[in-house]
Scaffold this motif. Sequence first.
Motif, PDB file in Angstrom:
ATOM      1  N   GLU A  33      16.963 -21.468 -36.827  1.00 18.19           N
ATOM      2  CA  GLU A  33      18.218 -20.906 -37.338  1.00 18.19           C
ATOM      3  C   GLU A  33      18.047 -20.391 -38.771  1.00 18.19           C
ATOM      4  N   PRO A  85      20.987 -23.210 -20.220  1.00 21.11           N
ATOM      5  CA  PRO A  85      20.608 -21.908 -19.675  1.00 21.11           C
ATOM      6  C   PRO A  85      20.291 -20.906 -20.793  1.00 21.11           C
ATOM      7  N   PRO A  86      19.335 -20.024 -20.568  1.00 28.45           N
ATOM      8  CA  PRO A  86      18.979 -19.039 -21.594  1.00 28.45           C
ATOM      9  C   PRO A  86      20.156 -18.117 -21.915  1.00 28.45           C
ATOM     10  N   CYS A  87      20.283 -17.747 -23.155  1.00 28.31           N
ATOM     11  CA  CYS A  87      21.363 -16.834 -23.564  1.00 28.31           C
ATOM     12  C   CYS A  87      21.077 -15.425 -23.045  1.00 28.31           C
ATOM     13  N   ASN A  97      14.050 -23.261 -31.279  1.00 28.65           N
ATOM     14  CA  ASN A  97      15.009 -22.387 -31.961  1.00 28.65           C
ATOM     15  C   ASN A  97      14.854 -22.532 -33.470  1.00 28.65           C
ATOM     16  N   CYS A 134      16.163 -17.867 -30.751  1.00 27.24           N
ATOM     17  CA  CYS A 134      16.188 -18.901 -29.714  1.00 27.24           C
ATOM     18  C   CYS A 134      14.770 -19.377 -29.383  1.00 27.24           C
ATOM     19  N   ALA A 135      14.699 -20.548 -28.786  1.00 29.89           N
ATOM     20  CA  ALA A 135      13.415 -21.140 -28.408  1.00 29.89           C
ATOM     21  C   ALA A 135      12.643 -20.250 -27.427  1.00 29.89           C
ATOM     22  N   GLU A 136      13.359 -19.682 -26.467  1.00 31.40           N
ATOM     23  CA  GLU A 136      12.695 -18.858 -25.451  1.00 31.40           C
ATOM     24  C   GLU A 136      12.043 -17.639 -26.092  1.00 31.40           C
ATOM     25  N   VAL A 166      16.614 -26.871 -29.297  1.00 30.32           N
ATOM     26  CA  VAL A 166      16.135 -26.292 -28.044  1.00 30.32           C
ATOM     27  C   VAL A 166      14.613 -26.174 -28.084  1.00 30.32           C
TER      28      VAL A 166
HETATM   29  N1  THU Z   1      19.653 -21.508 -28.308  1.00 33.54           N
HETATM   30  C1  THU Z   1      18.381 -21.401 -27.832  1.00 33.54           C
HETATM   31  O1  THU Z   1      17.400 -21.599 -28.575  1.00 33.54           O
HETATM   32  N2  THU Z   1      18.209 -21.060 -26.528  1.00 33.54           N
HETATM   33  C2  THU Z   1      19.220 -20.915 -25.636  1.00 33.54           C
HETATM   34  O2  THU Z   1      18.963 -20.636 -24.479  1.00 33.54           O
HETATM   35  C3  THU Z   1      20.608 -21.070 -26.054  1.00 33.54           C
HETATM   36  C4  THU Z   1      20.829 -21.259 -27.496  1.00 33.54           C
HETATM   37  C5  THU Z   1      19.844 -21.920 -29.697  1.00 33.54           C
HETATM   38  C6  THU Z   1      20.389 -20.865 -30.619  1.00 33.54           C
HETATM   39  C7  THU Z   1      21.014 -21.717 -31.704  1.00 33.54           C
HETATM   40  O3  THU Z   1      20.017 -22.095 -32.621  1.00 33.54           O
HETATM   41  C8  THU Z   1      21.490 -22.954 -30.978  1.00 33.54           C
HETATM   42  O4  THU Z   1      20.773 -22.984 -29.749  1.00 33.54           O
HETATM   43  C9  THU Z   1      22.976 -22.987 -30.688  1.00 33.54           C
HETATM   44  O5  THU Z   1      23.385 -21.840 -30.052  1.00 33.54           O
END
Ligand code: THU
Length: 136
Positions: free
Chosen positions: A43, A87-89, A41, A52-54, A25
């Motif tokens: 991990e 979409p953003p989590c 992102n 997450c990237a955002e 992401v």
């Molecule tokens: N992830 C993001 O970086 N942004 C999102 O909006 C959704 C999920 C990342 C978290 C994890 O490293 C991978 O995507 C799978 O969930």
Amino acid sequence: MIETLIQKAIEQMKFSYAPYSNFKVGAALLSKDGQIFTGCNIENSAFGPSNCAERTAIFKAVSEGVRDFKMLAVVGGKDGVIEDYCPPCGVCRQVMAEFCDLDEFQVIVAKSMKDYKVFRLGELLPGAFSPKTMGR
Ligand code: THU
């Protein structure tokens, strides 16, 4: 500007550290003073500390003293191939609600520089708990 942000988000995918999900992401955040902060992102083997990237982009900006934002673009896909919108989590939406106006801040989810959707943050997080709820 939207296309520039999407392009920067796509470029960020190459820095994604996602050895567990392989879902890469990238995000690009535009501040009100015209700066662009990027994020990917990141991990972790213990899963929980993953970011997450955002949130990477938002935390980079806040850690440099920038807190006023206009819009954010996000892209992502398995093995770095964009097949759908990303979409953003929920956690990222909540972090956006800390710093961004629910009625004004725009979230761009993109498949390419030409194929994207624009949402207001309030659409993505209706009834948000926010600094206003806390009287701020
Ligand atoms: N992830 C993001 O970086 N942004 C999102 O909006 C959704 C999920 C990342 C978290 C994890 O490293 C991978 O995507 C799978 O969930």
